[in-house]
Design an enzyme around this catalytic site. Structure first.
Site, PDB file in Angstrom:
ATOM      1  N   GLU A  47       0.852  -1.191   0.000  1.00  0.00           N
ATOM      2  CA  GLU A  47       0.000   0.000   0.000  1.00  0.00           C
ATOM      3  C   GLU A  47       0.885   1.237   0.000  1.00  0.00           C
ATOM      4  OE1 GLU A  47      -2.734   0.453   3.322  1.00  0.00           O
ATOM      5  OE2 GLU A  47      -3.737   2.114   2.314  1.00  0.00           O
ATOM      6  N   GLU A 377     -11.430  -2.777   3.609  1.00  0.00           N
ATOM      7  CA  GLU A 377     -12.041  -3.080   4.911  1.00  0.00           C
ATOM      8  C   GLU A 377     -13.447  -2.510   4.931  1.00  0.00           C
ATOM      9  OE1 GLU A 377      -9.387  -1.626   7.928  1.00  0.00           O
ATOM     10  OE2 GLU A 377      -8.398  -3.573   8.105  1.00  0.00           O
TER      11      GLU A 377
END
Ligand code: AHR
Length: 662
Positions: A47, A377
């Site tokens: 990321e 998420e």
């Protein structure tokens, strides 16, 4: 020996025999592999957090090269005696170019080197290496006479350590790209770059860029080779990209959109990185995503290092910790289309619209995408509703595509239970579980997957790391306790490879001068890189993956915490080796007699790779990068009895390879 002495010796031997404990036996059934270990089992999670991409693996050294940061001159300072009001302006051609609206307008008037210029501070400085070639490039437009740029690298004291001149020859009304290369004359971790202007007239500038020559595979405008080498050395089964929360974005406008990350650099529209302002305790106002690294480069990276690509796409929901914006279900089409198009971009042949785009970028061969994540998420019924639409559309066109689905932020609780139930009802291919927890949790959960349904959805342990303090605490350390507890826990992942098909530690990289989140697997500064103890654990698992699980028991039970030992066994079909992994979390030496049932003939020499440290607080650092790192040795194997006597050092992780000779 007289009789008295003989009697004394006998008594002593009997006493010793009656008190000595037999070495516990651990049985490994070599002849009956239990389950396949997927080639994807151990991978990496990438990321753009902690300056992971910009200021990290993306080797661009100029910060804010296109003046698109909120403050257009952030990272730049104007220099020289002709620096007067209006000599340097930021122009915005918003209506004409919405992707790269800003550029710099410089007014020169009999200007010479030293009169007027700009300094770029780099990403917390520029890492400059003595003798290395640096490639400077710029987009310009000018009708000035005799226009030139003088480029200088500076050390921390402001002294030049490399310079060149770039004439801006084309004087018309068009933008041109021009480049020049030169060598540095000294090494400097905290360098800067000056660009001085020469000429008379207006010079427009954009995309001011500097790359080192020594990028990964020497690709111009490529990635930092030392960082990528750390990944290549792990031989990861997959790379998950581009996140993480940046997939979701602070709001939908700032979500990650892969189509905006391919093609000419100057057309890749920058967005603010959501980690810029996420933590009040770690603000990073100069953190933006330039997308110099985009989806094409990520696919190419995966191919380079032999990893399956696992892109994660926005599912029509912004980060639920931030704005929690939702796209109405009836307006989800463009998002779903992005997913379908991405598959064509990766796999379609050059006759398909998106396959053609890939081919035009220099990769006619497909990337062979097999895995795709929908949402990061995300949670709640809103996620399930959106996921169902994606699932239907993608499976209709690409039935073999495996979809990774979110189970939220935590490995238990109401949110998790709801999603877990729904995802299993939907026959999700892979459920992505996340756990940022204390080391004790990892030890207590070594049997987490023992009773998961073997016939249902598979598990992607997609983000996890032991937190020495607590989640998002700045005090978390990549210490040996955390790494050892992860090693112990991972025996449970391996033992349950029938259901756990993929796993990745998170986050991957952190720039030591610009991080937001700790712990992280690999730490870097402008010139150096080191792997944490956690890195070595991940690497050992990945390099010793094997192809099948083997049953490994003591008293008919898996070793999952008894006497603080955690163990698993694998078979490597390619090399005919039994691979044992044992974490001894206790502070005492322990011995085990490993009995290899069903093995035909064994090589009398086994290989032990040992990762240990007496101090659970031990960490690695730039200065002591291998403080906790593996050491190899040979160990004897009793080929006749088919046993190995293992001595397990306190606070250690052992990987043993024993060859079965045909
Ligand atoms: O790994 C850091 C962050 O943790 C990720 O971006 C997110 O998915 C999780 O909350």
């Amino acid at each position: 020996m007289n009789n008295l002495l003989k009697t004394a010796c006998l008594l002593l031997t009997t006493a010793t025999l009656s008190t000595a404990q037999p070495t516990p036996v651990v049985k490994v059934n070599v002849s009956q592999p239990v389950a396949d270990i997927q080639p994807t089992m151990w991978g990496v999670f990438f990321e753009d957090i902690n300056f992971g991409a910009d200021g990290g693996i993306y080797a661009e050294m100029v910060k804010n090269r296109s003046f698109e940061f909120y403050r257009p001159l952030m990272g730049w300072s104007v220099q020289g005696k002709k620096n007067t009001e209006g000599t340097i302006l930021v122009e915005n051609r918003q209506e004409k170019d919405t992707r790269n609206p800003r550029f710099l307008r410089v007014a020169t008037n009999n200007t010479n080197k030293g009169d007027l210029g700009l300094t770029n501070e780099g990403f917390r400085g520029m890492g400059i290496k003595n003798g290395l070639r640096y490639d400077f490039s710029v987009m310009y437009r000018t009708q000035a006479s005799n226009a030139k740029l003088h480029v200088e690298l500076l050390n921390a004291k402001g002294e030049p350590i490399g310079q060149t001149t770039l004439p801006l020859n084309q004087s018309d009304n068009n933008w041109h790209k021009q480049a020049v290369s030169f060598n540095a004359t000294a090494t400097e971790p905290k360098g800067k770059m000056n660009v001085w202007f020469e000429g008379t007239g207006v010079i427009d500038l954009d995309m001011i860029s500097l790359f080192p020559e020594d990028t990964w595979k020497k690709r111009p405008g490529g990635m930092r080779a030392d960082m990528i080498q750390m990944l290549a050395d792990m031989k990861p089964g997959f790379v998950r990209f581009p996140g993480g929360c940046i997939v979701e974005g602070f709001d939908l406008d700032q979500r990650y959109q892969w189509k905006k990350t391919i093609g000419p650099l100057e057309e890749r529209q920058l967005v603010i990185n959501r980690w810029n302002f996420e933590f009040a305790h770690r603000p990073t106002p100069d953190y933006f995503q330039t997308f110099g690294l985009g989806f094409f480069e990520y696919f190419q990276l995966c191919e380079d290092i032999g990893a399956e690509p696992l892109p994660i796409l926005n599912c029509g929901m912004a980060c639920q910790f931030n704005t929690a914006e939702l796209v109405p279900l009836e307006q989800l089409d463009p998002y779903v289309q992005d997913a379908v198009d991405l598959i064509e971009f990766a796999n379609g042949d050059a006759s398909t619209p998106w396959g053609k785009v890939r081919a035009s970028l220099g990769h006619p061969k497909p990337f062979n995408l097999k895995l795709l994540g929908v949402g990061n998420e995300n949670w709640g019924p809103q996620y399930i509703d959106r996921l169902a639409i994606f699932q239907k559309a993608i499976k209709a066109k690409y039935p073999d595509m495996k979809l990774v689905c979110s189970s939220g932020t935590d490995p238990n609780g109401e949110r998790f239970d709801y999603l877990n139930g729904k995802l299993r009802d939907m026959k999700a291919d892979l459920i992505d579980e996340h756990y940022y927890r204390r080391p004790e949790w990892f030890l207590e959960n070594a049997r987490r997957y023992d009773n998961y349904d073997r016939n249902g959805s598979k598990i992607f342990a997609g983000e996890w790391a032991a937190q020495s303090d607590k989640t998002v605490s700045v005090n978390n350390k990549n210490n040996w306790l955390c790494a050892l507890s992860e090693a112990a826990f991972m025996t449970g992942l391996e033992r349950n490879a029938a259901v756990v098909n993929m796993a990745s530690y998170a986050p991957l990289f952190a720039n030591a001068d610009a991080w937001q989140w700790t712990p992280d697997l690999i730490w870097v500064d402008n010139l150096r890189v080191y792997g944490t103890p956690n890195y070595y654990v991940q690497k050992l698992y990945s390099l010793n993956k094997g192809t099948h699980t083997l049953k490994m028991t003591q008293n008919n039970e898996p070793l999952a915490g008894q006497d603080s030992l955690y163990a698993s066994a694998a078979w490597d079909k390619a090399t005919s080796e039994v691979i044992l992994k044992v974490a001894n979390v206790s502070d005492k030496t322990q011995t085990r007699q490993i009995q290899l049932d069903g093995a035909k003939k064994l090589d009398p020499k086994g290989k032990l790779t040992l990762l240990k440290n007496d101090n659970l607080d031990a960490v690695n650092s730039f200065e002591n990068a291998t403080n906790v790192s593996p050491v190899d040795q040979t160990i004897p194997v009793d080929a006749r009895k088919k046993t190995v006597a293992l001595t397990l050092a306190p606070k250690s992780f052992s990987v043993v390879r024993i060859k079965v000779v045909q």
